[in-house]
Design an enzyme around this catalytic site. Structure first.
Site, short mmCIF file in Angstrom:
data_model
loop_
_atom_site.label_atom_id
_atom_site.label_comp_id
_atom_site.label_asym_id
_atom_site.label_seq_id
_atom_site.Cartn_x
_atom_site.Cartn_y
_atom_site.Cartn_z
N HIS A 106 -10.57 -6.30 0.20
CA HIS A 106 -11.32 -6.96 1.27
C HIS A 106 -10.39 -7.84 2.06
O HIS A 106 -9.48 -8.45 1.49
CB HIS A 106 -12.46 -7.81 0.67
CG HIS A 106 -13.51 -8.14 1.67
ND1 HIS A 106 -13.43 -9.25 2.47
CD2 HIS A 106 -14.64 -7.49 2.01
CE1 HIS A 106 -14.48 -9.27 3.27
NE2 HIS A 106 -15.23 -8.21 3.01
N ASP B 174 -19.24 -2.44 -1.31
CA ASP B 174 -19.43 -1.00 -1.10
C ASP B 174 -19.24 -0.18 -2.37
O ASP B 174 -19.56 1.00 -2.40
CB ASP B 174 -18.45 -0.50 -0.02
CG ASP B 174 -18.85 -1.00 1.35
OD1 ASP B 174 -20.06 -1.09 1.61
OD2 ASP B 174 -17.96 -1.31 2.15
N GLY C 80 -14.25 1.11 -1.61
CA GLY C 80 -15.07 0.18 -2.39
C GLY C 80 -14.25 -0.89 -3.09
O GLY C 80 -14.78 -1.66 -3.88
N HIS D 227 -14.68 0.21 6.86
CA HIS D 227 -15.69 -0.84 7.02
C HIS D 227 -16.96 -0.38 6.31
O HIS D 227 -16.95 -0.17 5.10
CB HIS D 227 -15.88 -1.05 8.53
CG HIS D 227 -16.31 -2.41 8.95
ND1 HIS D 227 -16.57 -3.43 8.09
CD2 HIS D 227 -16.57 -2.92 10.19
CE1 HIS D 227 -16.94 -4.51 8.77
NE2 HIS D 227 -16.96 -4.21 10.05
N1 COA Z 1 -7.00 0.47 -2.96
C1 COA Z 1 -5.67 0.37 -3.24
N2 COA Z 1 -4.84 -0.47 -2.62
C2 COA Z 1 -5.35 -1.26 -1.67
C3 COA Z 1 -6.72 -1.23 -1.35
C4 COA Z 1 -7.55 -0.31 -2.03
N3 COA Z 1 -8.85 -0.21 -1.75
N4 COA Z 1 -6.96 -2.13 -0.36
C5 COA Z 1 -5.79 -2.71 -0.08
N5 COA Z 1 -4.81 -2.17 -0.86
C6 COA Z 1 -3.40 -2.53 -0.87
C7 COA Z 1 -2.65 -1.82 0.25
O1 COA Z 1 -2.16 -0.56 -0.16
C8 COA Z 1 -1.58 -2.81 0.56
O2 COA Z 1 -0.59 -2.68 -0.43
P1 COA Z 1 0.98 -2.96 -0.08
O3 COA Z 1 1.03 -4.41 0.35
O4 COA Z 1 1.66 -2.71 -1.37
O5 COA Z 1 1.33 -2.01 1.02
C9 COA Z 1 -2.23 -4.16 0.35
O6 COA Z 1 -3.31 -3.91 -0.57
C10 COA Z 1 -2.82 -4.74 1.62
O7 COA Z 1 -3.59 -3.74 2.28
P2 COA Z 1 -4.15 -3.90 3.77
O8 COA Z 1 -4.82 -2.64 4.20
O9 COA Z 1 -3.07 -4.46 4.63
O10 COA Z 1 -5.17 -5.08 3.52
P3 COA Z 1 -6.39 -5.47 4.40
O11 COA Z 1 -6.72 -6.86 4.06
O12 COA Z 1 -6.19 -5.14 5.81
O13 COA Z 1 -7.47 -4.46 3.79
C11 COA Z 1 -9.41 -3.25 3.64
C12 COA Z 1 -8.80 -4.63 3.80
C13 COA Z 1 -10.91 -3.44 3.38
C14 COA Z 1 -9.23 -2.44 4.94
C15 COA Z 1 -8.76 -2.49 2.45
O14 COA Z 1 -8.87 -3.26 1.28
C16 COA Z 1 -9.34 -1.11 2.26
O15 COA Z 1 -8.92 -0.16 2.95
N6 COA Z 1 -10.30 -0.95 1.30
C17 COA Z 1 -10.94 0.32 1.07
C18 COA Z 1 -12.07 0.52 2.08
C19 COA Z 1 -13.24 -0.40 1.79
O16 COA Z 1 -13.73 -0.50 0.68
N7 COA Z 1 -13.72 -1.04 2.86
C20 COA Z 1 -14.90 -1.89 2.80
C21 COA Z 1 -14.55 -3.33 2.84
S1 COA Z 1 -15.99 -4.31 2.58
#
Ligand code: COA
Length: 378
Positions: free
Chosen positions: A268, A322, A265, A229
């Site tokens: 989303h 981010d 970063g 987050h």
């Molecule tokens: N880098 C690489 N792959 C990513 C990714 C990232 N930052 N974010 C998501 N993915 C991929 C996952 O590996 C997954 O792949 P798969 O379907 O092949 O297994 C798919 O995208 C879905 O990921 P998931 O974690 O289920 O999606 P989500 O909608 O719950 O994720 C976040 C949202 C923000 C938790 C996720 O994008 C993340 O962890 N981002 C990095 C942290 C970040 O920047 N957070 C701030 C958000 S404002």
């Protein structure tokens, strides 16, 4: 085996609550397909171009942009609360300097909250008296927590500075150039509200129990601190700061993509398209990095972004806010571990607006869980 007559129906069941809706809101509209973000009907790009953080926080909380006299009243209310209780600063002296600045800042707010004029009063009127105090107290407390990292004392506010400039002054001990204050203010504006994300929902759960607005904000802070987050801006900057050139960053990103690395970063839960907050901050980040002779960092960012998005963009993964805020905050002199703090300062505006919007008739939030443990043994 799933048992019990109270098991939720499949339509209302989603791990992580993904896709579930908890109510209506008039505060912001996020379009995760086209990349739109509006607060009370105003696009963040327009607000960045024409408004201050004070005007935007008023808009988010009250529903309308302020008139000149409403803005002046709101500014003086914010200025009135720029000096949090001494006890909060005394508590900081007992917190280890190695503790994360968000944890230090949260600890100070907990102490300050015990010194509020009417801590037990949770009438709607009393809750509405809290946002200005929370915004201004947390600004001073956050600045002090950041200075505590390297043993520096807190700095007194300068009364006639605006919210953004005064926070930077109380943090850095100097007033940065106008363009840096404006860039920082733009970052506060675009991060001031973002629907019912995890931290806003945490705050809403707390307010729904009849607790006070300060407790709701503290819950939001805890939720925001996680790496998935609000902690991601620090991690995203640390990832980029390792590279001296675009080539290095591109080579690393290609290898990291091959091994399925999760890039802080990027990605989303709502946006499956470029994040509009990134677009609103890019020109500021590029200009500030260049004015500090850090062109290479801008090139690293654009190279890394291009590599990651070329592979993951088709899956809906793009740079999020981010990825860029650290590029602004670092040249201004904010320590890397403090990057989540401005995000927290800004977005608590939205948390408070959601709480106040929910309060008049919102029921206590208490979802169920499907029991999948052992059957009762006879
Ligand atoms: N880098 C690489 N792959 C990513 C990714 C990232 N930052 N974010 C998501 N993915 C991929 C996952 O590996 C997954 O792949 P798969 O379907 O092949 O297994 C798919 O995208 C879905 O990921 P998931 O974690 O289920 O999606 P989500 O909608 O719950 O994720 C976040 C949202 C923000 C938790 C996720 O994008 C993340 O962890 N981002 C990095 C942290 C970040 O920047 N957070 C701030 C958000 S404002």
């Amino acid at each position: 085996m799933i048992g019990g007559s109270r098991a939720p129906s499949p339509q209302s069941y989603a791990r992580g609550l993904e896709g579930l809706v908890t109510g209506d809101t008039m505060i912001s509209d996020i379009d995760g397909t086209t990349g739109g973000l509006t607060y009370r009907g105003y696009s963040i790009a327009d607000l960045v171009a024409t408004s201050t953080f004070e005007a935007v926080s008023y808009l988010i909380l009250q529903g309308e942009l302020p008139t000149a006299s409403q803005l002046e009243d709101w500014r003086s209310e914010l200025r009135r609360w720029r000096r949090p209780p001494r006890a909060a600063f005394d508590a900081l002296a007992r917190v280890p300097r190695r503790a994360h600045p968000l944890a230090q800042y949260r600890t100070m707010l907990t102490v300050a909250a015990c010194h509020t004029p009417e801590p037990e009063n949770t009438t709607l009127d009393a809750q509405w008296r809290r946002p200005a105090r929370i915004l201004s107290w947390t600004s001073a407390l956050a600045a002090a927590a950041i200075r505590h990292l390297d043993g520096r004392d807190a700095v007194e506010p300068i009364e006639d500075l605006g919210f953004a400039a005064n926070f930077l002054y109380q943090t850095l001990g100097v007033i940065p150039p106008d363009e840096e204050v404006r860039a920082f203010e733009a970052s506060l504006i675009v991060q001031a509200e973002h629907g019912l994300h995890a931290a806003a929902f945490a705050a809403l759960v707390v307010i729904s129990t009849g607790a006070d607005l300060g407790s709701a904000v503290l819950a939001g802070m805890g939720a925001l601190s996680g790496a998935r987050h609000g902690g991601a801006n620090q991690l995203a900057f640390e990832m980029m700061a390792r590279f001296e050139s675009a080539d290095q960053a591109g080579t690393w990103a290609r290898a990291a993509l091959e091994r399925g690395h999760r890039f802080p970063g990027f990605g989303h839960r709502v946006y499956r398209c470029p994040d509009p907050r990134v677009k609103a901050l890019e020109a500021h980040a590029e200009a500030i990095l260049k004015s500090h002779g850090l062109e290479h960092r801008w090139e690293v960012y654009t190279a890394l972004r291009a590599e990651v998005e070329s592979v993951l963009g088709p899956k809906g993964i793009f740079a999020n806010v981010d990825s860029i805020t650290g590029l602004l905050y670092h040249p201004m002199g904010l320590p890397v571990s403090a990057f989540p703090i401005p995000f927290c300062l800004a977005i608590q505006t939205g948390w408070m607006a959601h709480c106040l919007e929910y309060l008049p008739d919102g029921p206590m939030i208490e979802p169920g869980a499907v029991y999948v443990g052992h059957e009762e043994s006879s």
